[in-house]
Scaffold this motif. Structure first.
Motif, mmCIF file in Angstrom:
data_model
loop_
_atom_site.group_PDB
_atom_site.id
_atom_site.type_symbol
_atom_site.label_atom_id
_atom_site.label_comp_id
_atom_site.label_asym_id
_atom_site.label_seq_id
_atom_site.Cartn_x
_atom_site.Cartn_y
_atom_site.Cartn_z
ATOM 1 N N TYR A 1 -1.172 0.014 -12.581
ATOM 2 C CA TYR A 1 -0.928 1.034 -11.568
ATOM 3 C C TYR A 1 0.560 1.192 -11.231
ATOM 4 C CZ TYR A 1 -5.947 0.905 -10.280
ATOM 5 O OH TYR A 1 -7.322 0.978 -10.264
ATOM 6 N N ASP A 2 1.404 0.349 -11.818
ATOM 7 C CA ASP A 2 2.821 0.341 -11.433
ATOM 8 C C ASP A 2 3.447 1.733 -11.466
ATOM 9 O OD1 ASP A 2 2.789 -2.356 -11.024
ATOM 10 O OD2 ASP A 2 3.649 -2.882 -12.969
ATOM 11 N N TYR A 3 4.057 2.091 -10.324
ATOM 12 C CA TYR A 3 4.874 3.294 -10.172
ATOM 13 C C TYR A 3 4.088 4.599 -10.298
ATOM 14 C CZ TYR A 3 8.422 -0.258 -10.563
ATOM 15 O OH TYR A 3 9.174 -1.404 -10.362
ATOM 16 N N LEU A 4 2.776 4.544 -10.266
ATOM 17 C CA LEU A 4 1.993 5.769 -10.210
ATOM 18 C C LEU A 4 2.050 6.334 -8.791
ATOM 19 C CD1 LEU A 4 -1.267 4.816 -12.196
ATOM 20 C CD2 LEU A 4 0.768 6.006 -13.040
ATOM 21 N N SER A 5 1.897 7.643 -8.685
ATOM 22 C CA SER A 5 1.878 8.252 -7.360
ATOM 23 C C SER A 5 0.574 7.904 -6.651
ATOM 24 C CB SER A 5 2.008 9.779 -7.472
ATOM 25 O OG SER A 5 0.829 10.328 -8.063
ATOM 26 N N ILE B 1 -1.770 2.711 0.819
ATOM 27 C CA ILE B 1 -1.137 2.605 -0.503
ATOM 28 C C ILE B 1 0.165 3.413 -0.496
ATOM 29 C CG2 ILE B 1 -1.335 3.361 -2.918
ATOM 30 C CD1 ILE B 1 -4.310 2.705 -2.772
ATOM 31 N N VAL B 2 1.204 2.836 -1.061
ATOM 32 C CA VAL B 2 2.491 3.540 -1.156
ATOM 33 C C VAL B 2 2.721 3.916 -2.616
ATOM 34 C CG1 VAL B 2 4.985 3.402 -0.797
ATOM 35 C CG2 VAL B 2 3.416 2.289 0.826
ATOM 36 N N GLY B 3 2.870 5.200 -2.851
ATOM 37 C CA GLY B 3 3.033 5.691 -4.224
ATOM 38 C C GLY B 3 4.383 5.354 -4.818
ATOM 39 N N ASN B 4 4.432 5.360 -6.156
ATOM 40 C CA ASN B 4 5.670 5.146 -6.917
ATOM 41 C C ASN B 4 6.287 3.766 -6.663
ATOM 42 O OD1 ASN B 4 5.600 7.951 -7.874
ATOM 43 N ND2 ASN B 4 6.161 8.452 -5.763
ATOM 44 N N LYS B 5 5.406 2.790 -6.395
ATOM 45 C CA LYS B 5 5.830 1.420 -6.165
ATOM 46 C C LYS B 5 5.093 0.493 -7.136
ATOM 47 C CE LYS B 5 8.574 1.928 -2.559
ATOM 48 N NZ LYS B 5 9.991 1.473 -2.547
ATOM 49 N N ILE C 1 -5.573 -2.179 1.305
ATOM 50 C CA ILE C 1 -4.396 -2.254 0.429
ATOM 51 C C ILE C 1 -3.182 -1.707 1.170
ATOM 52 C CG2 ILE C 1 -3.380 -1.471 -1.751
ATOM 53 C CD1 ILE C 1 -6.166 -1.288 -2.899
ATOM 54 N N HIS C 2 -2.057 -2.387 1.005
ATOM 55 C CA HIS C 2 -0.816 -1.943 1.647
ATOM 56 C C HIS C 2 0.369 -2.441 0.827
ATOM 57 C CE1 HIS C 2 0.546 -5.877 3.531
ATOM 58 N NE2 HIS C 2 -0.601 -6.177 2.958
ATOM 59 N N LEU C 3 1.541 -2.009 1.182
ATOM 60 C CA LEU C 3 2.766 -2.475 0.533
ATOM 61 C C LEU C 3 3.252 -3.719 1.273
ATOM 62 C CD1 LEU C 3 4.834 -1.585 -1.737
ATOM 63 C CD2 LEU C 3 6.239 -0.734 0.154
#
Length: 421
Positions: A176-180, A212-216, A362-364
């Motif tokens: 899932y890395d760096y997906l929006s 969820i935070v995208g692009n992370k 889920i969170h950053l």
């Protein structure tokens, strides 16, 4: 009587018993009284059928005939000495019988001592009998709810024939890395669409996936941490994303994860390089009739020998139940009602004692130690952490959408986890 007729009559008895609730005891009184005749007829066809004998024992519990209930469960144990359900039922009946007798004696003594000419003596016998039944039912409901609600749990535990189970597809983990955020949601929607929980206009539950935070980056498939590491922790995000094991498999309502990542110390090489440490099921099956999902996982005997240090204490590798998928579909409430070769990490206030609530989301966060943080599951839930003492091991879980009045109420969904070599 042929086998088909026998099975049909057995299923009718089971279906009828499942409809019995405290509010229906009086209205179904005549049907309940006839039940023993039907059970005895089936026993003449197959006298040592444990399933029928279990129904007979439950019938006697239902009508408060604990002498015969105990006798029936003892007969089952003569046929199958290792029958855990019969052992527990016999123990419960003895306990219940003793307490009811003690209570009745205290009530009788109280009446004789304080109210020898009470107004109760002037009431019609029928009224007195009805009042006694009501009081007894209230006592059972408040102090011994297992005898009213426990049949469904017993029924789930004795299911062995999986010929009618539906085999569910298991999806591999993905990165899932760096997906929006929208890309992540689209992946989730696609997997839910092909699951038991498919529904029109499905959207991921905001309380579970909204942070969820995208692009992370995401926590990767790392299984063991390196000792004395001095790098930038990019290894922690490499490979398929750990949470994708759950998100790509919505049918795994109750998933597994390691709450503590062990150090790679050489002696645990097998675990650190194994496939089983991903905790991806090797099989998933579903029984629509009983609303039961069975998830099997592979482990090795060596896993049972591994030890780690948690809060200054040497312990087996511990595993945490994850309700990420359960929460997404509304099954927030759970209770572990039966285990085998399982030891809960917290001796008190764990999920084997009473109803618990899943809190997964889920969170950053910064636990991956990689720059800017990673998406991962939180929080730590000590009441859901356990270790495995031997194989095979089993965990039986009840799931409800709305919190029930007690842990014995029939579940909206049952979930069984099996660990085997």
């Amino acid at each position: 009587m042929n086998k088909e007729e026998f099975q049909s009559r057995l299923e009718k008895i089971e279906s009828f018993i499942e409809t019995i609730e405290p509010s229906t005891l009086e209205s179904k009184k005549d049907e309940i009284e006839q039940l023993i005749n039907e059970i005895n007829e089936l026993l003449t066809f197959d006298p040592e059928n444990i399933e029928i004998l279990s129904l007979k024992g439950f019938y006697y519990e239902l009508v408060n005939d604990y002498d015969n209930a105990i006798f029936t469960y003892e007969k089952i144990l003569e046929i199958d000495p290792n029958n855990e359900i019969a052992k527990q039922s016999r123990k419960d009946c003895i306990y219940f019988y003793k307490n009811i007798r003690d209570l009745e004696e205290r009530l009788d003594n109280h009446e004789r001592k304080y109210n020898p000419q009470s107004i109760l003596e002037k009431l019609p016998l029928r009224v007195l009998l009805s009042a006694k039944i009501i009081i007894l039912l209230v006592i059972i409901f408040c102090y011994f709810p297992f005898f009213i609600f426990g049949y469904n749990d017993k029924n789930i535990l004795k299911i062995n024939d999986k010929s009618n189970f539906q085999t569910l597809k298991i999806n591999s983990a993905s990165e899932y890395d760096y997906l929006s955020k929208q890309q992540i949601f689209d992946i989730r929607k696609n997997h839910v669409k092909n699951s038991l929980f498919s529904r029109e206009n499905y959207e991921p539950n905001a309380s579970v996936f909204g942070n969820i935070v995208g692009n992370k980056p995401w926590w990767g498939s790392i299984k063991c941490s390196q000792l004395n590491y001095k790098g930038d922790y990019h290894e922690n995000i490499q490979g398929p994303s750990k949470v994708s094991v759950l998100m790509n498999n919505p049918n795994t309502l109750v998933g597994l994860s390691l709450p503590y990542i062990p150090w790679d110390i050489g002696t645990n090489k097998e675990f650190c390089t194994s496939d089983y440490s991903k905790f991806l099921p090797i099989s998933l099956q579903y029984d629509k009739k009983d609303k039961l999902i069975v998830a099997k996982y592979k482990l090795t005997k060596n896993f049972l020998r591994l030890r780690t240090n948690i809060n200054g204490k040497s312990t087996r590798y511990v595993i945490q139940l994850s309700g990420l998928n359960a929460r997404d579909f509304g099954y927030d409430n759970m209770y572990i009602f039966n285990t085998k070769n399982i030891k809960m990490y917290s001796e008190n206030n764990n999920a084997t004692e009473d109803i618990s609530t899943f809190r997964d989301y889920i969170h950053l966060g910064g636990s991956c130690k990689y720059k800017d943080g990673c998406n991962n599951i939180s929080p730590m839930q000590n009441n859901l952490i356990f270790s495995i003492t031997n194989l095979p091991a089993v965990i039986n879980v009840k799931l409800w959408k709305t919190k029930p009045i007690n842990k014995y109420v029939k579940a909206d969904m049952y979930y069984k986890i099996i660990f085997e070599e």
